[in-house]
Design a protein around this motif. Structure first.
Motif, PDB file in Angstrom:
ATOM      1  N   GLN A  30      27.760 -32.833   8.857  1.00 48.76           N
ATOM      2  CA  GLN A  30      27.502 -33.043   7.982  1.00 48.76           C
ATOM      3  C   GLN A  30      26.796 -34.678   7.394  1.00 48.76           C
ATOM      4  OE1 GLN A  30      27.510 -31.049   4.225  1.00 48.76           O
ATOM      5  NE2 GLN A  30      26.204 -31.913   2.786  1.00 48.76           N
ATOM      6  N   GLY A  57      24.737 -30.564  12.621  1.00 51.58           N
ATOM      7  CA  GLY A  57      24.814 -30.077  11.036  1.00 51.58           C
ATOM      8  C   GLY A  57      23.825 -30.696  11.200  1.00 51.58           C
ATOM      9  N   PRO A  58      23.366 -31.469   9.463  1.00 45.32           N
ATOM     10  CA  PRO A  58      22.474 -32.067   9.342  1.00 45.32           C
ATOM     11  C   PRO A  58      22.982 -33.899   9.043  1.00 45.32           C
ATOM     12  CG  PRO A  58      22.798 -30.693   6.832  1.00 45.32           C
ATOM     13  CD  PRO A  58      24.100 -30.296   8.569  1.00 45.32           C
ATOM     14  N   CYS A  59      22.491 -33.907   9.995  1.00 40.90           N
ATOM     15  CA  CYS A  59      22.469 -35.841  10.243  1.00 40.90           C
ATOM     16  C   CYS A  59      20.838 -36.439   9.667  1.00 40.90           C
ATOM     17  CB  CYS A  59      22.046 -36.185  12.210  1.00 40.90           C
ATOM     18  SG  CYS A  59      22.583 -37.514  12.180  1.00 40.90           S
ATOM     19  N   LEU A  60      20.937 -36.621   8.504  1.00 39.32           N
ATOM     20  CA  LEU A  60      20.120 -37.597   8.266  1.00 39.32           C
ATOM     21  C   LEU A  60      20.029 -38.871   8.372  1.00 39.32           C
ATOM     22  CD1 LEU A  60      19.516 -34.904   5.124  1.00 39.32           C
ATOM     23  CD2 LEU A  60      19.129 -34.720   7.573  1.00 39.32           C
ATOM     24  N   THR A  64      20.534 -40.325  11.975  1.00 41.56           N
ATOM     25  CA  THR A  64      19.927 -40.455  13.649  1.00 41.56           C
ATOM     26  C   THR A  64      19.898 -42.033  14.176  1.00 41.56           C
ATOM     27  OG1 THR A  64      17.659 -40.912  12.037  1.00 41.56           O
ATOM     28  CG2 THR A  64      18.462 -38.612  12.150  1.00 41.56           C
ATOM     29  N   ARG A  80      22.629 -25.606  14.318  1.00 44.06           N
ATOM     30  CA  ARG A  80      23.171 -25.924  12.989  1.00 44.06           C
ATOM     31  C   ARG A  80      22.347 -27.147  12.488  1.00 44.06           C
ATOM     32  NH1 ARG A  80      27.882 -22.881  13.882  1.00 44.06           N
ATOM     33  NH2 ARG A  80      28.938 -24.461  14.541  1.00 44.06           N
ATOM     34  N   VAL A  82      20.272 -30.643  12.313  1.00 48.13           N
ATOM     35  CA  VAL A  82      19.044 -30.448  12.109  1.00 48.13           C
ATOM     36  C   VAL A  82      18.954 -32.106  12.277  1.00 48.13           C
ATOM     37  CG1 VAL A  82      17.694 -30.487  10.117  1.00 48.13           C
ATOM     38  CG2 VAL A  82      18.928 -28.913  10.554  1.00 48.13           C
ATOM     39  N   GLY A  84      17.084 -35.564   9.991  1.00 47.93           N
ATOM     40  CA  GLY A  84      16.604 -35.765   8.993  1.00 47.93           C
ATOM     41  C   GLY A  84      15.335 -36.890   9.391  1.00 47.93           C
ATOM     42  N   LEU A 131      12.297 -32.983   8.930  1.00 48.18           N
ATOM     43  CA  LEU A 131      13.299 -32.439   9.746  1.00 48.18           C
ATOM     44  C   LEU A 131      12.825 -31.854  11.514  1.00 48.18           C
ATOM     45  CD1 LEU A 131      14.126 -30.148   6.704  1.00 48.18           C
ATOM     46  CD2 LEU A 131      15.264 -32.176   7.471  1.00 48.18           C
ATOM     47  N   LYS A 133      14.655 -29.562  13.954  1.00 51.94           N
ATOM     48  CA  LYS A 133      16.122 -28.766  14.258  1.00 51.94           C
ATOM     49  C   LYS A 133      15.012 -27.274  15.035  1.00 51.94           C
ATOM     50  CE  LYS A 133      13.984 -26.647  10.213  1.00 51.94           C
ATOM     51  NZ  LYS A 133      14.545 -26.150   8.601  1.00 51.94           N
TER      52      LYS A 133
END
Length: 145
Positions: A30, A57-60, A64, A80, A82, A84, A131, A133
């Motif tokens: 995350q 998981g989220p890599c915002l 990135t 999982r 994503v 961003g 996003l 994904k």
């Protein structure tokens, strides 16, 4: 000490795999992003190390940048994952955000072509978060085994 806080905030887990020839991997669990500099330093070290990156998981936002610095064949994604994306921005002394169009162009140009094409097909980088994904992401990066 600042670097330790950064790594904790990114929630990057390093896992040793294998037996005799232990190979490390970086697992992004995350990351909300943050200042670009520490991410560039981290992902340059990952690139040089030869480690594989698992996005789990989220890599915002600045996270990135891993896509620009680590070879694509060393990146995989889980269900999982994503990613961003948004336009580059800075904060002035009063805490107000302002756009950095030249930085946005440079970041977009540094992404691999399939990622760049996906972003551009959705209107390009702007203040809104795009996003990537699911199937769209799995069409660009392989699923981790």
């Amino acid at each position: 000490m600042q670097h330790v806080a950064f790594v904790k905030s990114v929630l990057v887990a390093v896992t040793l795999l294998g037996s005799a020839s232990a190979r490390a991997e970086i697992r992004i669990i995350q990351s909300p992003g943050g200042q670009v500099g520490p991410f560039l330093e981290l992902f340059e070290r990952v690139r040089e190390s030869g480690e594989r990156v698992v996005i789990d998981g989220p890599c915002l936002s600045a996270c990135t940048l891993v896509l620009s610095l680590v070879p694509g064949e060393r990146i995989c994604v889980t269900k999982r994952a994503v990613l961003g994306f948004h336009a580059a921005r800075s904060v002035d002394r009063r805490g107000r955000f302002y756009a950095e169009p030249e930085a946005s162009e440079a970041v977009l140009a540094a992404y691999p072509a399939p990622v760049r094409d996906w972003i551009q097909s959705r209107g390009g980088l702007s203040s809104r978060l795009l996003l990537l994904k699911g199937r769209d992401l799995a069409a660009i990066y392989p699923r981790c085994r």
